[in-house]
Enzyme design. Structure first.
Site, short mmCIF file in Angstrom:
data_model
loop_
_atom_site.label_atom_id
_atom_site.label_comp_id
_atom_site.label_asym_id
_atom_site.label_seq_id
_atom_site.Cartn_x
_atom_site.Cartn_y
_atom_site.Cartn_z
N GLU A 7 -2.04 11.15 3.54
CA GLU A 7 -3.23 11.52 4.26
C GLU A 7 -3.41 12.19 5.31
O GLU A 7 -1.88 12.72 5.87
CB GLU A 7 -3.50 9.87 5.51
CG GLU A 7 -3.40 8.73 4.54
CD GLU A 7 -3.35 7.34 5.73
OE1 GLU A 7 -3.79 6.72 5.74
OE2 GLU A 7 -1.95 6.77 5.90
N GLU A 22 0.78 -1.13 -0.30
CA GLU A 22 0.42 -0.21 -0.31
C GLU A 22 0.95 0.79 0.40
O GLU A 22 1.78 1.04 0.59
CB GLU A 22 -0.82 -0.19 1.42
CG GLU A 22 -1.69 1.39 1.50
CD GLU A 22 -2.60 1.13 2.74
OE1 GLU A 22 -3.00 2.46 2.97
OE2 GLU A 22 -3.46 -0.19 3.32
#
Length: 551
Positions: free
Chosen positions: A444, A439
């Site tokens: 974020e 990932e």
């Protein structure tokens, strides 16, 4: 007494029957006799007593009481010859004397042999290959590390479709970089020189050689794996050219598959990767690129492939990608383009594995293209059994890719508990469960830590709370647009906000970042990373101006 006699006679009969059953016949044993061998040197005349330079000799063996023959040649070759006939090509350049032994096998496994000597002339030449190798004087060659398959392995058999390609394994670009156990391979400098008409070779391995696991003991290793080990490869080697007699040369299309020229190195010379071999077949060569094939020492079922160029590899390149291959500018109002995006719906397994509090929908109130931007809006409302709704888009099945530059220009939502993300997931996640699939979180942000941007990689050993992450405070992320960017190459994954690097992770073959990934855009609420949701939160959106992928 009569009883004992009867029993004795009966027992004797049984023993006699048993002996008859065990009386095997071995047949005749015949030792071959009158073994003779003749040799015809091809092209031999009074003027050319050692042949025409092809190095070919036709042998014929005859004997009485023989079943089969085997030839053993002093240059290391051997051949089974049921009819006693063998055509042999001796490749060493010049006039050379060879010992030839013929073994004749008779019935019962017995054998006899005879030995003779032949003196043969071979003048094999490939002047163009020598020119390419040396440029007439001296030339340096390097691993073509940026190419897929610069190191590879395949079968060495009679499969004409696969015996000339690395069908079993192809190294990805810069696969061996970034790891102390393998990166020494790309330090190799192979120098070919022409000295007084003789081809010479020198390997500069920087003090360490990349050994195949089968030969690591030669370098003092015992790991059971391929490894870089300290090894003295210095010294100038002589190189003799010869015609190839590989399985590839027997293919119907061999002229398209191999040049047919062998490089035979003296004194154990080898071309960078130690596989116990000093003879390499040139498959192709130009002024700046060469591919060779070598049968693995000690395992003739395998053939290794090496590709070299005249440009040194950069193991830590500042890679950029400029060819725009996929994009969405969000210029058409309405639902997101279905040719580019699909949805994740619902709350997943345990809040998408993170105890998230939202229900993902495809409703226009949660996801819409409007005024040139994609808007993903998280709202406080009852939805699917949860108290919040939002949306998650992904390019899975529409656009998966390996390596490149991703740019997303976005303005982030605001409010405690919001958790927007721009990220990528390994396309094989269904069969290679997270975190093994890999990932890459390009961006974020959590509303409870306003303006702190995180860039993170998840993979085995570094996932969840132990992920490989970096962060940076960027002003005004919820009031201004910023470009969130990842440059993903075989050598590294670098994550930026605008032009500012916030995290960099070296990439290598042990990591899952050398295969297809797809893009994901979402706004989550709460959960293990989003944290507590502000009770005053009502709704907020992540607005995206564009998504662009370059390769």
């Amino acid at each position: 007494m009569k009883k004992y006699i009867k029993y004795f006679v009966f027992l004797f009969a049984l023993l006699a029957m048993s002996c008859q059953k065990e009386d095997y016949a071995f047949g005749a044993i015949d030792t071959p006799t009158n073994l003779k061998i003749t040799a015809e040197i091809v092209g031999k005349t009074a003027e050319m007593p050692y042949g025409d330079g092809s190095g070919k000799v036709n042998f014929k063996a005859t004997a009485d009481k023989v079943i089969s023959y085997k030839y053993v040649f002093s240059d290391g070759g051997s051949e089974n010859a049921p009819n006693g006939i063998s055509e042999k090509r001796f490749n060493t350049t010049g006039i050379n004397k060879y010992t030839v032994t013929v073994i004749a096998y008779g019935r019962g496994g017995v054998a006899t042999n005879i030995t003779m000597e032949v003196e043969v002339f071979s003048d094999f030449k490939d002047e163009q290959a020598v020119q390419f190798l040396t440029a007439g004087t001296s030339k340096k060659w390097y691993w073509a590390a940026a190419e897929v398959g610069h190191l590879g392995v395949g079968p060495n058999d009679d499969n004409v479709d696969k015996n000339w390609i690395p069908d079993y394994y192809k190294a990805t670009p810069f696969e061996k970089a970034g790891s102390p156990t393998s990166s020494c391979l790309y330090e190799n400098v192979l120098t070919f020189s022409l000295v007084d008409g003789q081809l010479k070779y020198q390997l500069d391995n920087g003090g360490a050689t990349f050994f195949n696991a089968a030969f690591e003991a030669i370098g003092g290793g015992s790991s059971g794996s391929d490894a870089c080990l300290a090894y003295d490869a210095s010294g100038i080697k002589s190189v003799l050219l010869g015609p190839s007699e590989s399985v590839v040369m027997k293919n119907p299309k061999h002229a398209e598959q191999t040049r047919g020229t062998m490089l035979n190195f003296s004194d154990g010379g080898f071309m960078g990767y130690y596989i116990g071999q000093s003879s390499y077949e040139i498959l192709s060569i130009t002024e700046n690129r060469m591919t060779v094939r070598a049968v693995m020492g000690g395992n003739t079922a395998l053939a290794w492939y090496h590709t070299f160029t005249t440009t040194p590899p950069n193991q830590n390149p500042t890679t950029d990608y400029t060819n725009l291959v996929w994009f969405d500018e969000f210029n058409t109002d309405g639902a997101p383009d279905p040719s580019k995006w699909v949805y994740d719906l619902g709350n997943g397994d345990n809040g998408w594995g993170n105890s998230e509090k939202q229900n993902y929908t495809n409703a226009a109130s949660n996801v819409v293209v409007q005024g040139g931007n994609l808007k993903i809006t998280a709202k406080k409302e009852a939805s699917g059994g949860f108290n919040y709704s939002s949306a998650r888009l992904k390019s899975e099945g529409k656009f998966d890719f390996t390596y490149g530059k991703v740019e997303v220009r976005a303005k982030l939502p605001i409010g405690g508990g919001t958790w927007p993300a721009i990220w990528m997931l390994g396309a094989n996640y269904a069969t290679n469960a997270w975190p093994a699939c890999g990932e890459i979180d390009i961006m974020e942000h959590v509303g409870n830590s306003q303006n702190l941007i995180h860039g993170t990689l998840h993979y085995p050993g570094r996932s969840g709370g132990n992920a490989n992450t970096g962060s940076k405070t960027i002003p005004n992320v919820s009031t201004e647009f910023h470009v969130y960017k990842a440059i993903w190459s075989p050598a590294s994954v670098k994550i930026y906000v605008d032009t500012e690097l916030i995290h960099s992770v070296p990439n290598d073959a042990t990591l899952p970042f050398n295969k297809d990934f797809f893009l994901i855009l979402n706004v989550a609420m709460g959960g293990t990373f989003g944290g507590a949701i502000d009770s005053a939160f009502s709704q907020s959106a992540m607005e995206i101006d564009y998504v662009r992928v370059y390769q």
